[in-house]
Design a protein around this motif. Structure first.
Motif, PDB file in Angstrom:
ATOM      1  N   LEU A  78       6.180  -2.457  -3.862  1.00 31.74           N
ATOM      2  CA  LEU A  78       5.872  -1.018  -3.896  1.00 31.74           C
ATOM      3  C   LEU A  78       7.021  -0.211  -3.289  1.00 31.74           C
ATOM      4  O   LEU A  78       7.350   0.881  -3.753  1.00 31.74           O
ATOM      5  N   ARG A  82       9.003   2.725  -5.094  1.00 31.71           N
ATOM      6  CA  ARG A  82       9.111   4.099  -4.566  1.00 31.71           C
ATOM      7  C   ARG A  82      10.567   4.570  -4.612  1.00 31.71           C
ATOM      8  O   ARG A  82      10.850   5.721  -4.954  1.00 31.71           O
ATOM      9  N   MET A  97       0.260   1.105 -13.326  1.00 31.68           N
ATOM     10  CA  MET A  97      -0.311   2.385 -12.920  1.00 31.68           C
ATOM     11  C   MET A  97       0.185   2.837 -11.549  1.00 31.68           C
ATOM     12  O   MET A  97       0.075   4.012 -11.199  1.00 31.68           O
ATOM     13  N   ALA A  98       0.731   1.903 -10.755  1.00 32.81           N
ATOM     14  CA  ALA A  98       1.299   2.312  -9.468  1.00 32.81           C
ATOM     15  C   ALA A  98       2.429   3.315  -9.688  1.00 32.81           C
ATOM     16  O   ALA A  98       2.519   4.326  -8.991  1.00 32.81           O
ATOM     17  N   VAL A 100       2.856   5.187 -12.351  1.00 35.10           N
ATOM     18  CA  VAL A 100       2.249   6.417 -12.883  1.00 35.10           C
ATOM     19  C   VAL A 100       1.772   7.290 -11.718  1.00 35.10           C
ATOM     20  O   VAL A 100       2.005   8.502 -11.678  1.00 35.10           O
ATOM     21  N   GLN A 101       1.116   6.662 -10.742  1.00 40.64           N
ATOM     22  CA  GLN A 101       0.614   7.405  -9.586  1.00 40.64           C
ATOM     23  C   GLN A 101       1.751   8.054  -8.796  1.00 40.64           C
ATOM     24  O   GLN A 101       1.705   9.243  -8.478  1.00 40.64           O
ATOM     25  N   LEU A 102       2.783   7.257  -8.504  1.00 39.27           N
ATOM     26  CA  LEU A 102       3.886   7.783  -7.690  1.00 39.27           C
ATOM     27  C   LEU A 102       4.600   8.929  -8.408  1.00 39.27           C
ATOM     28  O   LEU A 102       4.923   9.951  -7.801  1.00 39.27           O
ATOM     29  N   SER A 104       3.504  10.856 -10.967  1.00 35.63           N
ATOM     30  CA  SER A 104       2.687  12.050 -11.194  1.00 35.63           C
ATOM     31  C   SER A 104       2.464  12.797  -9.885  1.00 35.63           C
ATOM     32  O   SER A 104       2.485  14.028  -9.857  1.00 35.63           O
TER      33      SER A 104
ATOM     34  N   ASN B 122      -2.809  -3.112  -6.985  1.00 33.43           N
ATOM     35  CA  ASN B 122      -2.226  -2.543  -5.760  1.00 33.43           C
ATOM     36  C   ASN B 122      -2.872  -1.188  -5.479  1.00 33.43           C
ATOM     37  O   ASN B 122      -3.482  -0.579  -6.363  1.00 33.43           O
ATOM     38  N   TYR B 123      -2.714  -0.729  -4.232  1.00 34.57           N
ATOM     39  CA  TYR B 123      -3.448   0.482  -3.840  1.00 34.57           C
ATOM     40  C   TYR B 123      -2.872   1.761  -4.434  1.00 34.57           C
ATOM     41  O   TYR B 123      -3.582   2.759  -4.543  1.00 34.57           O
ATOM     42  N   GLU B 124      -1.600   1.750  -4.838  1.00 33.54           N
ATOM     43  CA  GLU B 124      -1.069   2.953  -5.494  1.00 33.54           C
ATOM     44  C   GLU B 124      -1.783   3.166  -6.842  1.00 33.54           C
ATOM     45  O   GLU B 124      -2.172   4.281  -7.172  1.00 33.54           O
ATOM     46  N   ALA B 125      -1.913   2.085  -7.608  1.00 36.98           N
ATOM     47  CA  ALA B 125      -2.627   2.190  -8.878  1.00 36.98           C
ATOM     48  C   ALA B 125      -4.070   2.632  -8.628  1.00 36.98           C
ATOM     49  O   ALA B 125      -4.609   3.503  -9.322  1.00 36.98           O
ATOM     50  N   LEU B 126      -4.692   2.047  -7.613  1.00 36.70           N
ATOM     51  CA  LEU B 126      -6.092   2.396  -7.326  1.00 36.70           C
ATOM     52  C   LEU B 126      -6.225   3.865  -6.935  1.00 36.70           C
ATOM     53  O   LEU B 126      -7.219   4.519  -7.262  1.00 36.70           O
ATOM     54  N   THR B 127      -5.216   4.383  -6.249  1.00 40.51           N
ATOM     55  CA  THR B 127      -5.264   5.790  -5.849  1.00 40.51           C
ATOM     56  C   THR B 127      -5.315   6.702  -7.078  1.00 40.51           C
ATOM     57  O   THR B 127      -6.017   7.716  -7.084  1.00 40.51           O
ATOM     58  N   PHE B 128      -4.573   6.315  -8.122  1.00 38.04           N
ATOM     59  CA  PHE B 128      -4.617   7.109  -9.354  1.00 38.04           C
ATOM     60  C   PHE B 128      -6.053   7.190  -9.882  1.00 38.04           C
ATOM     61  O   PHE B 128      -6.558   8.267 -10.211  1.00 38.04           O
ATOM     62  N   TYR B 129      -6.703   6.033  -9.950  1.00 39.01           N
ATOM     63  CA  TYR B 129      -8.063   6.007 -10.507  1.00 39.01           C
ATOM     64  C   TYR B 129      -9.052   6.770  -9.617  1.00 39.01           C
ATOM     65  O   TYR B 129      -9.981   7.389 -10.104  1.00 39.01           O
ATOM     66  N   ARG B 132      -8.162  10.658 -10.109  1.00 37.44           N
ATOM     67  CA  ARG B 132      -8.443  11.217 -11.440  1.00 37.44           C
ATOM     68  C   ARG B 132      -9.902  11.120 -11.843  1.00 37.44           C
ATOM     69  O   ARG B 132     -10.417  11.980 -12.543  1.00 37.44           O
ATOM     70  N   ARG B 175      -4.320  -7.187 -19.202  1.00 37.66           N
ATOM     71  CA  ARG B 175      -2.992  -7.106 -19.817  1.00 37.66           C
ATOM     72  C   ARG B 175      -2.586  -8.465 -20.378  1.00 37.66           C
ATOM     73  O   ARG B 175      -1.430  -8.859 -20.298  1.00 37.66           O
TER      74      ARG B 175
END
Lengths: 293, 331
Positions: A78, A82, A97-98, A100-102, A104, B122-129, B132, B175
Motif C-alpha cells: 500500500l 500511495r 480498488m485500493a 481507485v480509493q486513493l 478518487s 486491503n483496507y484501502e479498497a474496503l474504505t471505497f466500498y 460509496r 478475479r
C-alpha cells in the motif's frame, strides 16, 4: 483508434527493461503503461527508474500511464501504491480498488485496468463519479457485452481493449513459479527471471493450457484480436492494448499500427506467439477457443 | 463471533439452524449468485418456508447476490435486490458496484455486505466500498496470512468476516477467470466454477480422466479418488514433471486459528459449501458451533479436539485440510 502498450507482466532484468523501453520510444504506439503489476518482490526496477523511463517516453511523444499492483496484501505494498498515486506527473492505472480509493480521494483521474471488475454501465457510472477516465474491460467480456455497455456508458469514459497477449486470468497468495521449483515464496530466488514470457503449463496430453507468472496465472495462448479490428466499428473502443512479450513486440505493434491505418493485408502473427493464439472470449465462448486468432 | 452457514436448499437450511448456526446464507435459483448449480438454491415457496424456520428461531438470513451482471442480465439482478429487500433479509451480500449502488440508493435500510467475490484484500479498497455504499461488513478473500487478516481488521471501516472451513479457492476470489477460459462460464458471469455441462469423467485404460471444456484436468489411477475437475486443482506438466501446479484437492480448515481470529476482532466465521449435502452442513455446523462456544468461554485454553478435526477431515475434499494462505509457509 489509438494503440497502447500495456505494462510488462513478467520479471525482466534491469538491462532488458531499459533496452525494451528504448525501443518502445520509436514504436508506433500512442500510450505506454509502466510499472510492476504482479509481484511486489520484483524490485530490479524501482520507483525512480519507472519515473525516469516515464519521462524519457513522454519526451519521445508518448502518453505515459503508471500502472499498479493488482493484488495488495501487505502494508508495504500500500505504501508503494500511495507513492505511485502521488507521483504528481502521470496518470495512474488502478488494478485494484485500493488504487481507485486513493486516486478518487485525491481527486485525481485514473484508468481502471482489466482486474478492476466492471461488467456493466452502472458500475462504470459509479467509477466515472470517482474519476474514471478510461477502462480496460475484463478479458472475459465478449463483443456483444461490450457493445451493450458502450450504449449506456458515460460519454467521457474511454474504452481500451486487451487486444494482444497472454491474458491475466487469476492471482493467488501462492507463488506458482516458486512452487514449480519446490521453493518457498519467501525464498523464491527470483526464478521468474528465467521465464520472460511466463512458464507454460501443459496438460498431460501435451496441450499448452496456462502460463505461470509468479502469483499470476495467464492463458498459455495469446489473445489476438488483430483480425477482428474490422468488426470493432460502433463498439466505442478507443484504444487497443498490446501486452508486451519477450520477443517480437515491435513487429506486433507494427502489424496493429498498419491495420489501424487501413492496411488490408493482415500478417499471420502465429509464429510470433509463445505457443499459439486464441480469441474465444471475444466471440462469447471459452477463452481458449480460436476463430481467427 | 457469529457462525454463518451455507444453505443450498431447505434441508441444509434446517440442518444449519438445528445445529446452531447464527446465520444462514442463501441464493435465488439463477445466476445472480455464485453457486448457480442445477437443483440448488431457493424459489418463492422454499424461501418462505426457510424464512419461517429461521426467523421463528431468532436467527438471521443473508441473501447472496454476488455475481456480476452484464447489461443483458441487469434487470434480473435489480429484481433480485428488490426481492431480498421485500423479504427483509438481514443482509444482502453483493460484489458488483452497480448492484451495490442500486441497493444502497433504493433500499437505504437494507444492510449491505461486501461479498468475497468483491475481491477486496486491503483496507484501502474496503474504505471505497464503505464510503460509496455504506457497506457494514466485508468477507475477505482467502489469500491473506493471519497477521494480514488482523491488519485489515484493525484498519477496515467495517466488520470483517472470514472463511473458516470448506472448499479452498487458491486464487483471489472475484478475479479468477480460469473456469471461463476453459469452459466459457466463470463465477463472476454465470455464478459457477466448472459448469457441470462442461465436465466429463471418462474411464480409460490409463485411469479415470476428468475434463473441463475438453481440457484434461486430471487423470487418477485405480483406487484414487477422481475429484470434481476445477482448473486450480488439476495436474499439469512443467519443468519435466507432472504435478499439482497450483493446489492439491484439499479443503480449508482454520479451527486451529480460532483464538487468533477471535482476538483479531473477526465478526463472523463463514462456512463454505452451498453446493454440499445437508449431511455436510449438519456435520460442519455442529463442530464449529462447539468449537466457537468452547473458544468464547476459554480463548486461552482453546484446543481443537481430535474428534472435531477428524469429523471435518472426513467431509473435506481429498479427505485432507490445510490452513491455506493464513499460514505463510503455504504461500
Amino acid at each position: 483508434m489509438k494503440l497502447s502498450l500495456g505494462p510488462v507482466q513478467y520479471y525482466w532484468s534491469r538491462e532488458d527493461l531499459l533496452d525494451f523501453y528504448r525501443q518502445v520510444a520509436d514504436m508506433p504506439v500512442d500510450l505506454v503503461y509502466l510499472g510492476e503489476t504482479v509481484c511486489s518482490k520484483r524490485r530490479l526496477f524501482r520507483f525512480d527508474d519507472w519515473m525516469d523511463t516515464a519521462r524519457m517516453l513522454r519526451d519521445a511523444g508518448k502518453e505515459v500511464v503508471l500502472s499498479t499492483l493488482a493484488l495488495l496484501e501487505a502494508e508495504s505494498e500500500l505504501k508503494t501504491l500511495r507513492r505511485i498515486c502521488a507521483n504528481g506527473e502521470f496518470l495512474v492505472e488502478a488494478n485494484d480498488m485500493a488504487a481507485v480509493q486513493l486516486l478518487s480521494a485525491a481527486g485525481l483521474p485514473f484508468v481502471a485496468g482489466p482486474t478492476v471488475n466492471i461488467y456493466n454501465a452502472a458500475t462504470l457510472g459509479v467509477l466515472a463519479d470517482a474519476g474514471l477516465k478510461r477502462w480496460v474491460p475484463a478479458v472475459e467480456l465478449d463483443k456483444d457485452t461490450l457493445a451493450a455497455i458502450g450504449q449506456e456508458a458515460p460519454e467521457q469514459v474511454e474504452t481500451e481493449l486487451f487486444a494482444w497477449g497472454r491474458m491475466p486470468l487469476a492471482m493467488s497468495a501462492r507463488c506458482y513459479t516458486a512452487r514449480a521449483y519446490d521453493l518457498p515464496k519467501d525464498d523464491c530466488q527470483y526464478r521468474c527471471l528465467d521465464h520472460a514470457d511466463g512458464l507454460t503449463l501443459r496438460t498431460r496430453e501435451g496441450e499448452p493450457f496456462l502460463a505461470i507468472n509468479g502469483i499470476q496465472t495467464q492463458s498459455a495462448l495469446t489473445c489476438n484480436l488483430l483480425p477482428e479490428i474490422k468488426t470493432m466499428d460502433g463498439l466505442g473502443i478507443d484504444v487497443l492494448r498490446i501486452s508486451p512479450q519477450a520477443r517480437h513486440t515491435d513487429r506486433i505493434v507494427q502489424a496493429f499500427a498498419e491495420a489501424l491505418q487501413g492496411g488490408s493485408e493482415l500478417p499471420d502473427l502465429q509464429r510470433l506467439m509463445p505457443v499459439g493464439g486464441c480469441d474465444g472470449y471475444w466471440h462469447g465462448e471459452a477463452g481458449m477457443r480460436r476463430h481467427s486468432a | 463471533m457469529q457462525l454463518v452457514c451455507p444453505a443450498g436448499n431447505l434441508p441444509s437450511l434446517k440442518a444449519a439452524i438445528d445445529e446452531g448456526a447464527d446465520v444462514v446464507y442463501l441464493g435465488f435459483r439463477d445466476d445472480t449468485n455464485a453457486r448457480n448449480f442445477a437443483g440448488l438454491n431457493f424459489n418463492d415457496k422454499t424461501l418462505a418456508q426457510g424464512l419461517d424456520y429461521v426467523c421463528g428461531r431468532g436467527r438471521e438470513v443473508y441473501v447472496a447476490l454476488n455475481t456480476y451482471p452484464r447489461p443483458q442480465g441487469w434487470k434480473r439482478w435489480q429484481a433480485a435486490v428488490d426481492r431480498a429487500a421485500e423479504m427483509q433479509a438481514n443482509a444482502l451480500i453483493a460484489a458488483d458496484m452497480g448492484v451495490l449502488d442500486y441497493a444502497a440508493n433504493r433500499y437505504p435500510d437494507l444492510p449491505l455486505h461486501l461479498s468475497v467475490q468483491g475481491s477486496a484484500t486491503n483496507y484501502e479498497a474496503l474504505t471505497f466500498y464503505r464510503e460509496r455504499f455504506g457497506i457494514r461488513r466485508a468477507v475477505l478473500p482467502r489469500v491473506l496470512s493471519m497477521p494480514q487478516v488482523k491488519h485489515v481488521a484493525d484498519n477496515a471501516p467495517m466488520e470483517i468476516e472470514v472463511f473458516g472451513f470448506g472448499s479452498l479457492c487458491v486464487m483471489v476470489e472475484g478475479r479468477c477467470l480460469l473456469s471461463s477460459y476453459a469452459a466459457g462460464q466463470s463465477p463472476n458471469t454465470h455464478g459457477c466454477c466448472s459448469p457441470a455441462g462442461e465436465v466429463r469423467y471418462e474411464e480409460t485404460a490409463t485411469g479415470m480422466e476428468t475434463r473441463l471444456g475438453g481440457v484434461l484436468v486430471d487423470r487418477v489411477g485405480k483406487g484414487e479418488n477422481a475429484g470434481y475437475p476445477t482448473v486450480c486443482k488439476g495436474r499439469y506438466d512443467a519443468l519435466d514433471k507432472t504435478y499439482y501446479a497450483m493446489e492439491e484437492p484439499t479443503s480449508l480448515n482454520t479451527l486451529d486459528l480460532l483464538p487468533k481470529l477471535l482476538a483479531a476482532g473477526i465478526a463472523a466465521i463463514k462456512i463454505e459449501g452451498r453446493q454440499r449435502s445437508p449431511a455436510y452442513v449438519r456435520q460442519v455446523t455442529r463442530v464449529w458451533r462447539q468449537a466457537i462456544d468452547s473458544c468464547l468461554s476459554d480463548p486461552a485454553g482453546f484446543q481443537p479436539r481430535g474428534e472435531w478435526m477428524q469429523q471435518l477431515g472426513a467431509v473435506s475434499e481429498g479427505q485432507q485440510t490445510t490452513l491455506g494462505a493464513y499460514h505463510r509457509t503455504w504461500q
